[in-house]
Scaffold this active site. Structure first.
Site, PDB file in Angstrom:
ATOM      1  N   GLU A  31       0.867  -1.167   0.000  1.00  0.00           N
ATOM      2  CA  GLU A  31       0.000   0.000   0.000  1.00  0.00           C
ATOM      3  C   GLU A  31       0.911   1.225   0.000  1.00  0.00           C
ATOM      4  OE1 GLU A  31      -2.612   0.329   3.373  1.00  0.00           O
ATOM      5  OE2 GLU A  31      -3.394   2.246   2.640  1.00  0.00           O
ATOM      6  N   ARG A 258       5.772 -12.826   9.254  1.00  0.00           N
ATOM      7  CA  ARG A 258       6.301 -11.481   9.143  1.00  0.00           C
ATOM      8  C   ARG A 258       7.695 -11.395   9.762  1.00  0.00           C
ATOM      9  NH1 ARG A 258       2.575  -7.560   8.323  1.00  0.00           N
ATOM     10  NH2 ARG A 258       3.476  -5.554   8.850  1.00  0.00           N
ATOM     11  N   LYS A 268       4.631   0.932   8.783  1.00  0.00           N
ATOM     12  CA  LYS A 268       4.726   2.230   8.112  1.00  0.00           C
ATOM     13  C   LYS A 268       4.052   3.317   8.938  1.00  0.00           C
ATOM     14  CE  LYS A 268       3.685   0.047   4.032  1.00  0.00           C
ATOM     15  NZ  LYS A 268       2.352   0.032   3.529  1.00  0.00           N
TER      16      LYS A 268
HETATM   17  P1  ATP Z   1       2.938  -1.916   7.418  1.00  0.00           P
HETATM   18  O1  ATP Z   1       2.207  -2.371   8.637  1.00  0.00           O
HETATM   19  O2  ATP Z   1       4.373  -1.678   7.618  1.00  0.00           O
HETATM   20  O3  ATP Z   1       2.252  -0.803   6.711  1.00  0.00           O
HETATM   21  P2  ATP Z   1       1.695  -3.727   5.679  1.00  0.00           P
HETATM   22  O4  ATP Z   1       1.599  -5.184   5.938  1.00  0.00           O
HETATM   23  O5  ATP Z   1       0.480  -2.893   5.820  1.00  0.00           O
HETATM   24  O6  ATP Z   1       2.883  -3.192   6.495  1.00  0.00           O
HETATM   25  P3  ATP Z   1       1.830  -3.457   2.858  1.00  0.00           P
HETATM   26  O7  ATP Z   1       2.403  -2.276   2.219  1.00  0.00           O
HETATM   27  O8  ATP Z   1       0.381  -3.665   2.770  1.00  0.00           O
HETATM   28  O9  ATP Z   1       2.355  -3.443   4.319  1.00  0.00           O
HETATM   29  O10 ATP Z   1       2.580  -4.792   2.452  1.00  0.00           O
HETATM   30  C1  ATP Z   1       3.129  -5.163   1.218  1.00  0.00           C
HETATM   31  C2  ATP Z   1       3.579  -6.578   1.329  1.00  0.00           C
HETATM   32  O11 ATP Z   1       4.675  -6.654   2.211  1.00  0.00           O
HETATM   33  C3  ATP Z   1       2.481  -7.459   1.903  1.00  0.00           C
HETATM   34  O12 ATP Z   1       2.411  -8.661   1.168  1.00  0.00           O
HETATM   35  C4  ATP Z   1       2.908  -7.683   3.318  1.00  0.00           C
HETATM   36  O13 ATP Z   1       2.452  -8.908   3.771  1.00  0.00           O
HETATM   37  C5  ATP Z   1       4.440  -7.611   3.207  1.00  0.00           C
HETATM   38  N1  ATP Z   1       5.028  -7.187   4.473  1.00  0.00           N
HETATM   39  C6  ATP Z   1       4.768  -6.076   5.178  1.00  0.00           C
HETATM   40  N2  ATP Z   1       5.463  -6.065   6.331  1.00  0.00           N
HETATM   41  C7  ATP Z   1       6.182  -7.202   6.355  1.00  0.00           C
HETATM   42  C8  ATP Z   1       7.106  -7.783   7.284  1.00  0.00           C
HETATM   43  N3  ATP Z   1       7.409  -7.173   8.427  1.00  0.00           N
HETATM   44  N4  ATP Z   1       7.664  -8.958   6.962  1.00  0.00           N
HETATM   45  C9  ATP Z   1       7.364  -9.576   5.816  1.00  0.00           C
HETATM   46  N5  ATP Z   1       6.519  -9.092   4.906  1.00  0.00           N
HETATM   47  C10 ATP Z   1       5.921  -7.918   5.164  1.00  0.00           C
HETATM   48 MG    MG Z   2      -0.858  -1.657   5.930  1.00  0.00          MG
END
Ligand code: ATP
Ligand code: MG
Length: 749
Positions: A31, A258, A268
């Site tokens: 995102e 994760r 983020k």
């Molecule tokens: P954040 O909470 O940091 O915003 P998110 O899961 O909302 O993370 P996205 O931008 O939606 O982040 O994620 C893009 C991809 O990266 C998704 O497939 C998510 O599962 C993966 N991802 C995000 N954070 C991690 C992590 N800490 N370890 C492994 N994969 C991750």
């Molecule tokens: Mg998110």
């Protein structure tokens, strides 16, 4: 690089073999609401890595369904991160918003099938009606709306005739489903806001659960890989695709754990708070775990990818020690970057018996013979050394310059202190010293013994540079908020002095400043007029547990050159051993460091290695156990031999005993000198790996601890360790911990 095989790759291989998929298509779907962090690096590594290794492709898709938080600058940062890590996405960057029309049409189709309805219940009531884990929910009265009415209302929602929150579109699934996510999940909500790509075209936006599976399907994704928190969403993912009949070649979702790292925050949202709160200096602040931060700090893409590989892909969330990442960058830079000298806290030294000037040839890569390159080090009667490298009242074990103790200038001469000049407060401000003309490095005939070599710069030719020393952003392992920030996470040194060749030759962007660490020419602020260097990482881990294994190095009898807080330069022989141990044998740098610097340990280790080619397990026993014995005894006083230690390690390698039991066996060997296999047999210490034996023990532990079972099931996953510990205890440490872990996990699921 070749990535380790993991369960996702096994699935992919099986799907190719069975003919379920002809081509592997993955996607990385962030995102665009913040800069990507190292967790995203792991996801990038997995998705792009699998696509590349199985001749498929990977899409980069911006999951832009939440218009209030998204921005093009984040899109750029995400593209940058993927490219910097060395991957190429298939075709153009894709956006979920590209599919808004199609997704909308699928929603209309579901309404027509009677599988979706417009709900006008307010948020609070909706929550109440959803029920609880133990109690079924109730369906909203609006679910009875006719298909016609639903179609009309949904059309009016789309046109922007309603306020935010007035209605939502829900899937009609099952209000009593055990999986709460299946209790008529939201598909669309009203948001009368501007979207950074679609502008004001839409007043409704699809929810993640509805948009994601459809976007995957539209793009022909075969494997939709996401993190564990989406495990319960998988049912919706499948329901949408199956209900719409999008089945011929539909994608399937697979989850992995994760990545979490200690001493930092990772989401983020939390990173945005730090950026907006001014606690850090922008998204690329080198203290942040963002890809942009690591890039600016001087990390290499290879080190990040190696790290992602080294942490593995698992099904259970865990916290990785940040020192593992630091190890990866150190390991990558060790052989690659030039070694130069920079004095961070200068103390002037005047050589009273030196006249004129000279230039000393010094290799940039002193420990890597095949790599060529050298520079000239100007030398004259005025030099600067590190303030710390002189001590008038040295503590025991201080090996650098003192009024009584000479020291070698790296690549140069041995100097001896003659007089200390002080200011009115009693601080040393200058040393008057003598150099020994016959002591030049490489052709030393002086016969003077020194215990260490220190770095230095020539006063007249040195350049002034700014050096930024970074430390962990948080001082707590699991920080909760800004209160846990480390006040010393950044220290700026304005007037460090560096040897001139670094600035004029520019042999690289990354350097090892000898005895200080690895540094990187700051890509933003560096100018020829004001060079700025960022500290990438220190030379060895100075935090946490790992430093503890260094303790045997402080033993009195075996002479060691390890002094708190610093690394004394190794001799050439020691360095050659260290390099061999780390690169050829794959030992971690702490263990290799201890071994390489100690001749007794080295020869013991190599004797054992001649019997059994298992360097890592051997080194661990030698450094962890044998070293302790050698502190009080000479090798010939020990009751056990190197060969016997090799036999002990063989039992670990064969999985006959665990590491833990090996220590117990070792204690016996110390006392009796018996062979390990004899001890194992006599004491019945053979490791138990048979699930049929371990299983009933686990059942017993579970039966005895109903409270903890309930807590675990309610989400306190930390208790996993408790259960594993109990089982190990019940078997006297003989159960194979890996097997126990897996079984406990399965049983408590
Ligand atoms: P954040 O909470 O940091 O915003 P998110 O899961 O909302 O993370 P996205 O931008 O939606 O982040 O994620 C893009 C991809 O990266 C998704 O497939 C998510 O599962 C993966 N991802 C995000 N954070 C991690 C992590 N800490 N370890 C492994 N994969 C991750
Ligand atoms: Mg998110």
């Amino acid at each position: 690089m070749s990535e380790s095989k993991n369960f996702l790759r096994t699935i992919v291989e099986e799907d190719l073999k069975s003919g379920k998929n002809k081509e592997i298509v993955t996607r990385f779907p962030p995102e665009p609401n913040g800069f990507p962090h190292i967790g995203h690096a792991k996801s990038i590594f997995i998705n792009f890595g699998i696509a590349r290794d199985y001749n498929g492709h990977c899409n980069l898709r911006m999951d832009d369904t939440n218009p209030t938080k998204e921005d093009t600058k984040y899109v750029e940062a995400l593209k940058d991160a993927v490219e910097w890590l060395g991957y190429e996405w298939d075709g153009k960057v894709r956006f979920t918003s590209d599919y808004f029309s199609q997704i909308h049409d699928y929603a209309v189709e579901l309404i027509k099938m009677g599988k979706a309805y417009v709900d006008s219940t307010d948020e609070e009531e909706m929550r109440e009606l959803r029920g609880t884990v133990t109690e079924a929910g109730k369906r909203s009265k609006y679910a009875k709306r006719s298909i016609k009415e639903n179609l009309e209302l949904f059309e009016r929602m789309k046109k922007g005739e309603f306020k935010d929150g007035e209605h939502v579109l829900r899937a009609k699934i099952d209000m009593s489903a055990a999986n709460m996510k299946m209790r008529d999940p939201l598909m669309y909500r009203i948001r009368n806001v501007h979207h950074f790509r679609t502008g004001d075209a839409w007043a409704i936006y699809p929810m993640y659960d509805f948009a994601h599976c459809l976007s995957d399907y539209i793009e022909g994704v075969s494997h939709s890989i996401c993190t564990l928190e989406f495990e319960n969403n998988r049912d919706i993912y499948n329901w949408v695709l199956d209900t719409l009949g999008l089945t011929p070649s539909r994608p399937y979702q697979h989850e992995f754990a994760r990545l979490g790292i200690n001493y930092t925050v990772m989401s983020k949202r939390k990173l945005l708070e730090l950026v907006e709160g001014g606690q850090v200096d922008g998204w690329d602040d080198p203290r942040l775990p963002t890809i942009a931060g690591y890039k600016r700090k001087g990390y290499t893409p290879a080190s990040i990818l190696n790290f992602c590989d080294s942490v593995g892909v698992a099904k259970a969330n865990s916290m990785v020690d940040v020192s593992q990442l630091e190890f990866c960058i150190r390991d990558d830079l060790n052989k690659k970057v030039p070694r130069v000298m920079c004095v961070l806290d200068p103390l002037k030294v005047t050589l009273i018996n030196y006249e004129g000037s000279e230039e000393i040839n010094a290799p940039y890569y002193p420990h890597d013979v095949p790599k060529e390159g050298e520079r000239k080090l100007p030398f004259s009667s005025e030099i600067y050394i590190e303030r710390d490298d002189f001590n008038e009242n040295p503590p025991k074990g201080y090996f650098r310059l003192t009024p009584e103790q000479p020291v070698r200038l790296r690549h140069g001469y041995i100097i001896t202190c003659k007089e200390v000049i002080k200011d009115e407060n009693g601080n040393s401000i200058e040393i008057k010293a003598e150099y020994s003309p016959e002591s030049k490095s490489g052709s030393d005939t002086s016969g003077i013994k020194v215990k260490s070599a220190i770095h230095w710069v020539d006063a007249t030719t040195a350049k002034t540079v700014e050096v930024r020393l970074y430390d962990r952003l948080f001082s707590k392992e699991a920080p909760e908020g800004v209160d846990d920030l480390n006040p010393d996470s950044l220290k700026v040194i304005k007037n460090a002095l560096i040897e001139p060749a670094v600035i004029t030759d520019k042999p690289d962007e990354r350097f090892q400043f000898e005895r200080q660490g690895y540094f990187y020419a700051d890509p933003v602020d560096y100018t020829d007029a004001k060079p700025v260097f960022n500290k990438i990482v220190g030379l060895k881990d100075s935090w946490g547990k790992k430093t503890k294994i260094a303790e045997p190095a402080k033993k009195p009898q075996v002479k060691k050159v390890q002094v708190d807080g610093e690394v004394v330069a190794m001799s050439e022989e020691e360095q050659a051993r260290f390099d061999k141990y780390t690169t050829e044998f794959g030992l971690n740098s702490e263990v290799a460091n201890i071994l390489a610097r100690d001749e007794q340990l080295t020869s013991f280790f190599e004797d054992a290695l001649a019997v059994l080619n298992s360097p890592i397990n051997l080194a661990n026993i030698v450094v962890g156990e044998v070293a302790r014995e050698l502190k009080e005894k000479q090798v010939d006083e020990l009751k056990f031999t190197a060969k016997q230690i090799a036999e002990l390690v063989k039992l670990i390698d064969d999985k006959t005993i665990s590491n833990k039991i090996a220590k117990q066996v070792f204690e016996e060997m110390v006392k009796s000198g018996d062979n390990s296999s004899k001890i194992v047999k006599a004491k019945g210490l053979v490791q138990i790996s048979d699930p049929a034996v371990i299983s009933p023990i686990i059942d017993e532990v579970i039966a005895k601890n109903p409270d903890n079972v309930a807590k675990f099931k309610a989400g306190n996953t930390k208790l996993l360790g408790f259960f594993v510990g109990q089982v190990l205890k019940a078997t006297g440490g003989k159960a194979n911990p890996k097997v126990v872990n897996q079984l406990v996990h399965e049983k408590l699921k």
